[in-house]
Design an enzyme around this catalytic site. Structure first.
Site, PDB file in Angstrom:
ATOM      1  N   ARG A 179       0.829  -1.208   0.000  1.00 10.68           N
ATOM      2  CA  ARG A 179       0.000   0.000   0.000  1.00 10.68           C
ATOM      3  C   ARG A 179       0.866   1.263   0.000  1.00 10.68           C
ATOM      4  NH1 ARG A 179      -5.175   0.363   2.172  1.00 10.68           N
ATOM      5  NH2 ARG A 179      -4.596   2.087   3.523  1.00 10.68           N
TER       6      ARG A 179
ATOM      7  N   ARG B 242       9.582   5.589  -3.359  1.00  6.37           N
ATOM      8  CA  ARG B 242       9.870   6.548  -4.440  1.00  6.37           C
ATOM      9  C   ARG B 242      11.332   6.932  -4.479  1.00  6.37           C
ATOM     10  NH1 ARG B 242       5.874  10.115  -2.518  1.00  6.37           N
ATOM     11  NH2 ARG B 242       3.911   9.328  -3.346  1.00  6.37           N
TER      12      ARG B 242
ATOM     13  N   ARG C 115      -8.800  -5.982  13.233  1.00  4.76           N
ATOM     14  CA  ARG C 115      -7.997  -5.252  14.206  1.00  4.76           C
ATOM     15  C   ARG C 115      -8.868  -4.104  14.676  1.00  4.76           C
ATOM     16  NH1 ARG C 115      -4.404  -7.067  17.168  1.00  4.76           N
ATOM     17  NH2 ARG C 115      -3.120  -5.190  17.317  1.00  4.76           N
TER      18      ARG C 115
ATOM     19  N   ARG D 244       0.605   5.764  16.517  1.00  2.94           N
ATOM     20  CA  ARG D 244       0.836   7.103  15.996  1.00  2.94           C
ATOM     21  C   ARG D 244       0.090   8.151  16.810  1.00  2.94           C
ATOM     22  NH1 ARG D 244      -2.055   5.890  10.089  1.00  2.94           N
ATOM     23  NH2 ARG D 244      -4.037   5.236  10.942  1.00  2.94           N
TER      24      ARG D 244
ATOM     25  N   GLU E  47      -3.089   6.625  19.018  1.00  2.00           N
ATOM     26  CA  GLU E  47      -3.777   5.431  18.503  1.00  2.00           C
ATOM     27  C   GLU E  47      -3.115   4.169  19.018  1.00  2.00           C
ATOM     28  OE1 GLU E  47      -4.879   7.083  14.110  1.00  2.00           O
ATOM     29  OE2 GLU E  47      -4.478   4.933  14.289  1.00  2.00           O
TER      30      GLU E  47
ATOM     31  N   TYR F  49     -10.378  -4.319   2.818  1.00  2.00           N
ATOM     32  CA  TYR F  49      -9.595  -3.196   3.326  1.00  2.00           C
ATOM     33  C   TYR F  49      -9.752  -2.027   2.342  1.00  2.00           C
ATOM     34  CZ  TYR F  49      -5.217  -1.460   5.572  1.00  2.00           C
ATOM     35  OH  TYR F  49      -4.262  -0.749   6.259  1.00  2.00           O
TER      36      TYR F  49
ATOM     37  N   ASP G  60     -10.309   1.765   0.980  1.00  5.77           N
ATOM     38  CA  ASP G  60     -10.207   3.189   1.280  1.00  5.77           C
ATOM     39  C   ASP G  60     -11.521   3.861   0.884  1.00  5.77           C
ATOM     40  OD1 ASP G  60      -7.701   3.479   2.434  1.00  5.77           O
ATOM     41  OD2 ASP G  60      -6.690   3.459   0.495  1.00  5.77           O
TER      42      ASP G  60
HETATM   43  P1  FAD Z   1     -18.423   2.249   8.007  1.00  2.00           P
HETATM   44  O1  FAD Z   1     -17.926   3.636   8.037  1.00  2.00           O
HETATM   45  O2  FAD Z   1     -17.892   1.282   9.030  1.00  2.00           O
HETATM   46  O3  FAD Z   1     -20.009   2.307   8.112  1.00  2.00           O
HETATM   47  C1  FAD Z   1     -20.794   1.192   8.460  1.00  2.00           C
HETATM   48  C2  FAD Z   1     -21.868   1.696   9.424  1.00  2.00           C
HETATM   49  O4  FAD Z   1     -22.800   0.633   9.667  1.00  2.00           O
HETATM   50  C3  FAD Z   1     -21.300   2.103  10.780  1.00  2.00           C
HETATM   51  O5  FAD Z   1     -21.666   3.414  11.093  1.00  2.00           O
HETATM   52  C4  FAD Z   1     -21.919   1.090  11.749  1.00  2.00           C
HETATM   53  O6  FAD Z   1     -22.194   1.647  13.024  1.00  2.00           O
HETATM   54  C5  FAD Z   1     -23.201   0.727  11.016  1.00  2.00           C
HETATM   55  N1  FAD Z   1     -23.716  -0.589  11.407  1.00  2.00           N
HETATM   56  C6  FAD Z   1     -23.049  -1.762  11.515  1.00  2.00           C
HETATM   57  N2  FAD Z   1     -23.876  -2.732  11.924  1.00  2.00           N
HETATM   58  C7  FAD Z   1     -25.095  -2.171  12.079  1.00  2.00           C
HETATM   59  C8  FAD Z   1     -26.357  -2.669  12.493  1.00  2.00           C
HETATM   60  N3  FAD Z   1     -26.538  -3.952  12.849  1.00  2.00           N
HETATM   61  N4  FAD Z   1     -27.404  -1.814  12.556  1.00  2.00           N
HETATM   62  C9  FAD Z   1     -27.260  -0.497  12.206  1.00  2.00           C
HETATM   63  N5  FAD Z   1     -26.079   0.035  11.805  1.00  2.00           N
HETATM   64  C10 FAD Z   1     -25.017  -0.798  11.747  1.00  2.00           C
HETATM   65  N6  FAD Z   1      -9.717   5.622   3.990  1.00  2.00           N
HETATM   66  C11 FAD Z   1      -9.145   6.572   3.213  1.00  2.00           C
HETATM   67  O7  FAD Z   1      -9.506   6.710   2.036  1.00  2.00           O
HETATM   68  N7  FAD Z   1      -8.186   7.419   3.723  1.00  2.00           N
HETATM   69  C12 FAD Z   1      -7.760   7.331   5.003  1.00  2.00           C
HETATM   70  O8  FAD Z   1      -6.889   8.119   5.427  1.00  2.00           O
HETATM   71  C13 FAD Z   1      -8.336   6.328   5.846  1.00  2.00           C
HETATM   72  N8  FAD Z   1      -7.930   6.190   7.117  1.00  2.00           N
HETATM   73  C14 FAD Z   1      -8.500   5.239   7.910  1.00  2.00           C
HETATM   74  C15 FAD Z   1      -8.079   5.145   9.224  1.00  2.00           C
HETATM   75  C16 FAD Z   1      -8.635   4.211  10.076  1.00  2.00           C
HETATM   76  C17 FAD Z   1      -8.200   4.115  11.517  1.00  2.00           C
HETATM   77  C18 FAD Z   1      -9.619   3.303   9.554  1.00  2.00           C
HETATM   78  C19 FAD Z   1     -10.225   2.243  10.454  1.00  2.00           C
HETATM   79  C20 FAD Z   1     -10.041   3.398   8.243  1.00  2.00           C
HETATM   80  C21 FAD Z   1      -9.489   4.361   7.397  1.00  2.00           C
HETATM   81  N9  FAD Z   1      -9.921   4.523   6.085  1.00  2.00           N
HETATM   82  C22 FAD Z   1      -9.336   5.466   5.290  1.00  2.00           C
HETATM   83  C23 FAD Z   1     -11.007   3.690   5.511  1.00  2.00           C
HETATM   84  C24 FAD Z   1     -12.413   4.317   5.676  1.00  2.00           C
HETATM   85  O9  FAD Z   1     -12.697   4.510   7.044  1.00  2.00           O
HETATM   86  C25 FAD Z   1     -13.452   3.378   5.054  1.00  2.00           C
HETATM   87  O10 FAD Z   1     -13.148   3.121   3.705  1.00  2.00           O
HETATM   88  C26 FAD Z   1     -14.901   3.894   5.115  1.00  2.00           C
HETATM   89  O11 FAD Z   1     -15.194   4.562   6.299  1.00  2.00           O
HETATM   90  C27 FAD Z   1     -15.830   2.699   4.995  1.00  2.00           C
HETATM   91  O12 FAD Z   1     -17.176   3.119   4.894  1.00  2.00           O
HETATM   92  P2  FAD Z   1     -18.317   2.047   5.086  1.00  2.00           P
HETATM   93  O13 FAD Z   1     -19.605   2.746   4.882  1.00  2.00           O
HETATM   94  O14 FAD Z   1     -18.038   0.830   4.282  1.00  2.00           O
HETATM   95  O15 FAD Z   1     -18.173   1.537   6.609  1.00  2.00           O
HETATM   96  N1  UDP Z   2       3.694   0.813   7.845  1.00  5.94           N
HETATM   97  C1  UDP Z   2       4.900   0.721   8.496  1.00  5.94           C
HETATM   98  N2  UDP Z   2       5.453   1.848   9.022  1.00  5.94           N
HETATM   99  C2  UDP Z   2       4.872   3.065   8.928  1.00  5.94           C
HETATM  100  C3  UDP Z   2       3.636   3.159   8.253  1.00  5.94           C
HETATM  101  C4  UDP Z   2       3.067   2.014   7.722  1.00  5.94           C
HETATM  102  O1  UDP Z   2       5.448  -0.368   8.625  1.00  5.94           O
HETATM  103  O2  UDP Z   2       5.420   4.048   9.449  1.00  5.94           O
HETATM  104  C5  UDP Z   2       3.099  -0.433   7.302  1.00  5.94           C
HETATM  105  C6  UDP Z   2       2.120  -1.096   8.280  1.00  5.94           C
HETATM  106  O3  UDP Z   2       2.245  -2.500   8.134  1.00  5.94           O
HETATM  107  C7  UDP Z   2       0.774  -0.642   7.784  1.00  5.94           C
HETATM  108  C8  UDP Z   2       1.009  -0.635   6.275  1.00  5.94           C
HETATM  109  O4  UDP Z   2       2.353  -0.164   6.135  1.00  5.94           O
HETATM  110  O5  UDP Z   2      -0.252  -1.533   8.154  1.00  5.94           O
HETATM  111  C9  UDP Z   2       0.062   0.248   5.493  1.00  5.94           C
HETATM  112  O6  UDP Z   2       0.146   1.566   6.013  1.00  5.94           O
HETATM  113  P1  UDP Z   2      -1.030   2.564   5.855  1.00  5.94           P
HETATM  114  O7  UDP Z   2      -0.587   3.882   6.372  1.00  5.94           O
HETATM  115  O8  UDP Z   2      -1.548   2.467   4.473  1.00  5.94           O
HETATM  116  O9  UDP Z   2      -2.108   1.957   6.854  1.00  5.94           O
HETATM  117  P2  UDP Z   2      -3.573   2.487   7.221  1.00  5.94           P
HETATM  118  O10 UDP Z   2      -3.480   2.776   8.685  1.00  5.94           O
HETATM  119  O11 UDP Z   2      -3.898   3.674   6.377  1.00  5.94           O
HETATM  120  O12 UDP Z   2      -4.437   1.322   6.898  1.00  5.94           O
END
Ligand code: FAD
Ligand code: UDP
Length: 367
Positions: free
Chosen positions: A172, A176, A249, A280, A300, A348, A350
């Site tokens: 991911r 560069r 996770r 982080r 986190e 997984y 985005d």
């Molecule tokens: P969700 O946002 O999980 O929505 C599902 C919803 O369904 C939730 O609100 C939940 O409460 C609800 N639900 C579940 N079960 C029920 C039920 N039985 N009844 C009623 N409601 C229910 N993506 C990026 O592009 N850039 C980023 O920088 C990025 N950073 C991230 C960092 C973290 C820590 C995480 C965990 C994810 C990150 N993502 C990022 C990914 C991004 O969060 C997801 O792609 C996106 O939020 C997924 O949307 P979704 O609607 O599929 O799921």
């Molecule tokens: N990663 C790492 N060191 C860093 C940042 C990321 O080893 O400083 C690795 C780690 O395994 C992570 C993966 O690269 O799960 C992908 O990173 P990314 O930032 O895309 O994870 P996100 O939290 O956005 O899912």
């Protein structure tokens, strides 16, 4: 005739995109959401004038112009470019792995020198065909970077040794051979001005939303209300975990307001040693170039997921993917239910991918 055309379970991004498309197609929808707010994991709220990303830092990035145009209908995006830094026991490195990182690590100046150093370390480690994350990482960036910037962070993040993780996770991250600290290889990038909640609110405008409502607790009642269900919760929960539990996770966030203007000088600082218990620290104001007198930070902590916790990252290893395939075949047999999103499809994804898939599904369904 049932009361609604669609019952949408989950007011996250997937549910909101579907609701918006359905509304445009003249369909009636009810969105139900277990939590007490909309926007799922991209939810932001305001604290001392700062938009706080409650479920972790979210940076929107995409190469898909259609998706970019689509989200820009609902918010203005700023020009934020993600450039996290890594802190390894007080040594600071630029991410993703690029010439700035290589220069700091080895003193090399040119791309050819950096490539040579990596190749030398890859050879010494004896890797030809990388079979797991550790081997993949060493073959991409060499042993030194693996040891200082990947090994500890990844073990904390996934709760597993790098040799027990699939190599795609590390792919991911860009590697560069230019002096470019942009974390993403994306044509379009930014943060919605005013926060993600506002963006989702705009998508859901004109759609009925019921918060604090768990679909699975009253499934029959809700099924009777709509012709079809769009389910964005965990796929295994839908089936009562009858084939077993898919692993995730989880993440615990410790968020605090600090009486200072600038805590760490960057939105994201990764702590890549194994001993620091958090992975982080996010300083939220820097996503929007904030000048408020105070600041909000979140540490986190990555954690194993147990039933009842918030599921964040699907653990897409072979064992879980095989179990998901079994759930998927059950899901395909549910005639009036579409499973979507990060939890519904156990992928997984985005944000941009969630939008892309939700748009595809909605357009096929509603055409
Ligand atoms: P969700 O946002 O999980 O929505 C599902 C919803 O369904 C939730 O609100 C939940 O409460 C609800 N639900 C579940 N079960 C029920 C039920 N039985 N009844 C009623 N409601 C229910 N993506 C990026 O592009 N850039 C980023 O920088 C990025 N950073 C991230 C960092 C973290 C820590 C995480 C965990 C994810 C990150 N993502 C990022 C990914 C991004 O969060 C997801 O792609 C996106 O939020 C997924 O949307 P979704 O609607 O599929 O799921
Ligand atoms: N990663 C790492 N060191 C860093 C940042 C990321 O080893 O400083 C690795 C780690 O395994 C992570 C993966 O690269 O799960 C992908 O990173 P990314 O930032 O895309 O994870 P996100 O939290 O956005 O899912």
């Amino acid at each position: 005739m049932k009361k609604y055309d669609y019952l949408i379970v989950g007011a996250g991004l997937y549910g909101a995109v579907f609701a918006n498309e359905a509304k445009k197609a003249g369909k009636s929808c009810l969105v139900i959401e277990k939590r007490d707010h909309i926007a799922g994991n991209i939810y932001t709220y305001e604290w001392e004038g700062i938009n706080v990303h409650q479920y972790g830092a979210h940076i929107f990035h995409t190469n898909n112009k259609d998706v970019w145009d689509y989200v820009n209908q609902f918010a203005v995006f700023n020009r934020y470019t993600n450039s996290p830094v890594a802190n390894y026991n007080g040594e600071i490195y630029n991410l993703p792995f690029n010439m700035n990182t290589f220069n700091k690590m080895w003193g090399v100046i040119t791309p050819a020198q950096a490539a040579e150093k990596i190749e030398q370390q890859r050879k010494e480690a004896g890797i030809t065909e990388p079979k797991n994350l550790e081997e993949q990482a060493i073959s991409l960036v060499g042993t030194d970077i693996y040891e200082k910037l990947i090994k500890g962070y990844t073990a904390k993040q996934w709760g597993r040794d790098c040799r027990d993780l699939p190599s795609f996770i590390i792919k991911r991250l860009p590697v560069r051979f230019t002096y470019d600290n942009n974390y993403f290889n994306a044509l379009y990038q930014g943060i919605p001005v005013g926060g993600y909640t506002k963006l989702v609110e705009n998508m859901l405008e004109g759609t009925e939303v019921q918060l604090n409502t768990d679909y699975l607790a009253e499934k029959e009642k809700f099924d009777a209300l709509a012709e079809k269900v769009i389910y964005t919760g965990p796929v295994d929960a839908y089936f009562g975990y009858k084939l077993g539990t898919l692993q995730y996770r989880s993440v615990r966030f410790e968020t605090e307001l600090l009486d200072m203007e600038n805590y760490q000088g960057n939105a994201v600082v990764n702590y890549t040693d194994y001993e620091t218990p958090y992975t982080r620290i996010i300083e939220h104001k820097h996503f929007e170039f904030g000048t408020q007198p105070k600041t909000v930070i979140s540490r986190e902590y990555s954690a194993e997921w147990h039933q009842g916790d918030e599921p964040y990252y699907p653990v897409n290893n072979d064992q879980n993917n095989a179990l998901y395939a079994q759930y998927k075949s059950l899901a395909d047999k549910e005639e009036n239910v579409i499973f979507g999103g990060r939890l519904g499809e156990y992928k997984y994804y985005d944000m941009d991918k969630v939008i892309e898939v939700a748009l595809e599904v909605a357009r096929a369904e509603l055409s």
